[in-house]
Design an enzyme around this catalytic site. Sequence first.
Site, PDB file in Angstrom:
ATOM      1  N   TYR A   1       0.719  -1.173   0.026  1.00 22.74           N
ATOM      2  CA  TYR A   1       0.008  -0.057  -0.123  1.00 22.74           C
ATOM      3  C   TYR A   1       0.889   1.229   0.019  1.00 22.74           C
ATOM      4  O   TYR A   1       1.814   1.422   0.771  1.00 22.74           O
ATOM      5  CB  TYR A   1      -0.816   0.140   1.165  1.00 22.74           C
ATOM      6  CG  TYR A   1      -2.030  -0.996   1.140  1.00 22.74           C
ATOM      7  CD1 TYR A   1      -3.366  -0.429   0.815  1.00 22.74           C
ATOM      8  CD2 TYR A   1      -1.882  -2.253   1.837  1.00 22.74           C
ATOM      9  CE1 TYR A   1      -4.280  -1.319   0.761  1.00 22.74           C
ATOM     10  CE2 TYR A   1      -2.952  -3.022   1.649  1.00 22.74           C
ATOM     11  CZ  TYR A   1      -4.378  -2.393   1.157  1.00 22.74           C
ATOM     12  OH  TYR A   1      -5.301  -3.422   1.263  1.00 22.74           O
TER      13      TYR A   1
ATOM     14  N   TYR B   1      -0.624  -9.967   0.383  1.00 19.82           N
ATOM     15  CA  TYR B   1       0.522  -9.411   1.018  1.00 19.82           C
ATOM     16  C   TYR B   1       0.443 -10.057   2.310  1.00 19.82           C
ATOM     17  O   TYR B   1      -0.850 -10.810   2.842  1.00 19.82           O
ATOM     18  CB  TYR B   1       0.383  -7.980   1.230  1.00 19.82           C
ATOM     19  CG  TYR B   1      -0.970  -7.353   1.788  1.00 19.82           C
ATOM     20  CD1 TYR B   1      -1.103  -7.233   3.104  1.00 19.82           C
ATOM     21  CD2 TYR B   1      -2.067  -6.922   0.871  1.00 19.82           C
ATOM     22  CE1 TYR B   1      -2.330  -6.530   3.759  1.00 19.82           C
ATOM     23  CE2 TYR B   1      -2.932  -6.396   1.374  1.00 19.82           C
ATOM     24  CZ  TYR B   1      -3.395  -6.459   2.724  1.00 19.82           C
ATOM     25  OH  TYR B   1      -4.358  -5.835   3.382  1.00 19.82           O
TER      26      TYR B   1
ATOM     27  N   ARG C   1      -2.927 -12.038   3.469  1.00 14.63           N
ATOM     28  CA  ARG C   1      -4.386 -11.579   2.608  1.00 14.63           C
ATOM     29  C   ARG C   1      -4.604 -12.051   1.465  1.00 14.63           C
ATOM     30  O   ARG C   1      -3.724 -11.663   0.514  1.00 14.63           O
ATOM     31  CB  ARG C   1      -4.654  -9.859   2.736  1.00 14.63           C
ATOM     32  CG  ARG C   1      -4.552  -9.330   4.077  1.00 14.63           C
ATOM     33  CD  ARG C   1      -5.753  -9.972   5.074  1.00 14.63           C
ATOM     34  NE  ARG C   1      -7.303  -9.950   4.661  1.00 14.63           N
ATOM     35  CZ  ARG C   1      -7.938  -9.300   4.177  1.00 14.63           C
ATOM     36  NH1 ARG C   1      -7.835  -8.174   4.091  1.00 14.63           N
ATOM     37  NH2 ARG C   1      -9.088  -9.695   3.392  1.00 14.63           N
TER      38      ARG C   1
ATOM     39  N   HIS D   1      -7.335  -8.283  -2.806  1.00 13.88           N
ATOM     40  CA  HIS D   1      -8.676  -7.836  -2.494  1.00 13.88           C
ATOM     41  C   HIS D   1      -8.511  -6.304  -2.992  1.00 13.88           C
ATOM     42  O   HIS D   1      -7.380  -5.403  -2.893  1.00 13.88           O
ATOM     43  CB  HIS D   1      -9.130  -7.767  -0.997  1.00 13.88           C
ATOM     44  CG  HIS D   1      -8.267  -7.113  -0.110  1.00 13.88           C
ATOM     45  ND1 HIS D   1      -7.212  -7.697   0.251  1.00 13.88           N
ATOM     46  CD2 HIS D   1      -8.308  -6.105   0.171  1.00 13.88           C
ATOM     47  CE1 HIS D   1      -6.514  -6.987   1.323  1.00 13.88           C
ATOM     48  NE2 HIS D   1      -7.227  -6.064   1.401  1.00 13.88           N
TER      49      HIS D   1
ATOM     50  N   HIS E   1     -10.645  -2.784  -1.766  1.00 12.83           N
ATOM     51  CA  HIS E   1     -11.763  -2.050  -0.718  1.00 12.83           C
ATOM     52  C   HIS E   1     -12.754  -1.275  -1.405  1.00 12.83           C
ATOM     53  O   HIS E   1     -12.198  -0.600  -2.052  1.00 12.83           O
ATOM     54  CB  HIS E   1     -10.744  -1.218   0.337  1.00 12.83           C
ATOM     55  CG  HIS E   1      -9.813  -2.143   1.141  1.00 12.83           C
ATOM     56  ND1 HIS E   1     -10.225  -2.471   2.358  1.00 12.83           N
ATOM     57  CD2 HIS E   1      -8.434  -2.217   0.998  1.00 12.83           C
ATOM     58  CE1 HIS E   1      -9.291  -3.223   2.891  1.00 12.83           C
ATOM     59  NE2 HIS E   1      -8.310  -3.078   2.125  1.00 12.83           N
TER      60      HIS E   1
END
Lengths: 222, 162
Positions: free
Chosen positions: A95, A134, A144, A147, A149
């Site tokens: 991120y 990640y 995870r 995905h 959000h």
Amino acid sequence: MIHPPNLSPDYRSTVLRAPSRPPIAFKTDPDTIELTSPVFGHAEVGALEADLTRQHAGEPIGERIVVTGRVLDETGHPIRNTLVEVWQANAAGRYAHELDQHPAPLDPNFTGAGRCLTDGEGRYRFVTIKPGAYPWRNHHNAWRPAHIHFSVFGTAFTQRLVTQMYFPGDPLFPFDPIMQSVRDPAARERLVAAFDMDTTEPEWALGYRFDVVLGRTPMEDE
Amino acid sequence: MITPSQTVGPFFAHGLPYAKDWEMVPEGHPDAITITGRVSDGAGEPVPDALLELWTGETGTRGVLTRAGEGVSGFGRCATASDGTYRFRTARPAGPYVSLLVFARGVLRAVLTRIYLEDVPDPLLDGLEPERRATLLAQRDGDAYRFDVRLQGEGETVFLDY
């Protein structure tokens, strides 16, 4: 129950953050402010904000994808002119956030945030890069699944929804306590986008379809 | 079937906050009030990665996302600081309360509550035991209101079913 219980101990952060007392039902009348929601003006959202691959000087690294779908109410009616916001990791699973310490590369050409308003049919469309999986520190060897959000408004504040869209066939699904916090398998399935050849654009990008269905408003329940 | 909720996660800061998101009225607006407070968890520790949304029931003319006008916006958003605090500058609402949603890492579906700026006879307040009722009442100091959100445990905020 469609939504995950807030206390889902396999997702460790819920243990001290889930309310211990049941939520209180409230009566509604025409002045109840939770029955309304902000109305967004088209001038407030730029057309380019829906293309996450064109926010910097160069093109981001990764697999270019189109993600599109409709925002609907539970009866299948489209929710028009509502705000859809997305944010995600880059193709390497990192991120653009100062607290993300995953040792994967940042991409100077990818921030990973976009927004748009739904059209007259409740449709939204984003162009982006497929995010990477990640690691996180919830448990040993926790990863995870990839995905995106999603944040969606609707016509009542009680319809407000933040969720995550997953990609079909991800082998990490059974190991992910956040996705598995949704107990009903059929409900969980609704978090997974469908690969869609009609959305896929030749020589350019794979397409995924993800519809978001918002709950009924309290007024409708009466 | 509706789409299930998932947590906002820890890394929303590059996606959801926007310029002046907590400034629902410009500084110096004649009807301006501030609402500030702290979000804490079941151990009493601050929640530094929550996102709060305030809604007064009227979109207004200032702009929800652009904050262009000198008027009022009915929607505000504020990410908590490292000490769990948040702030809103808004206009005094017509009714006794405003609506508040709290998103956070570890919160799988946002919790909904109300900030009552006045302690008035009210169908929701009047149905609560005194100590629970008190969790929905902001503390007033002139035009400044204080409202803490306790997600769990002692003094746990009343959350609403939605």
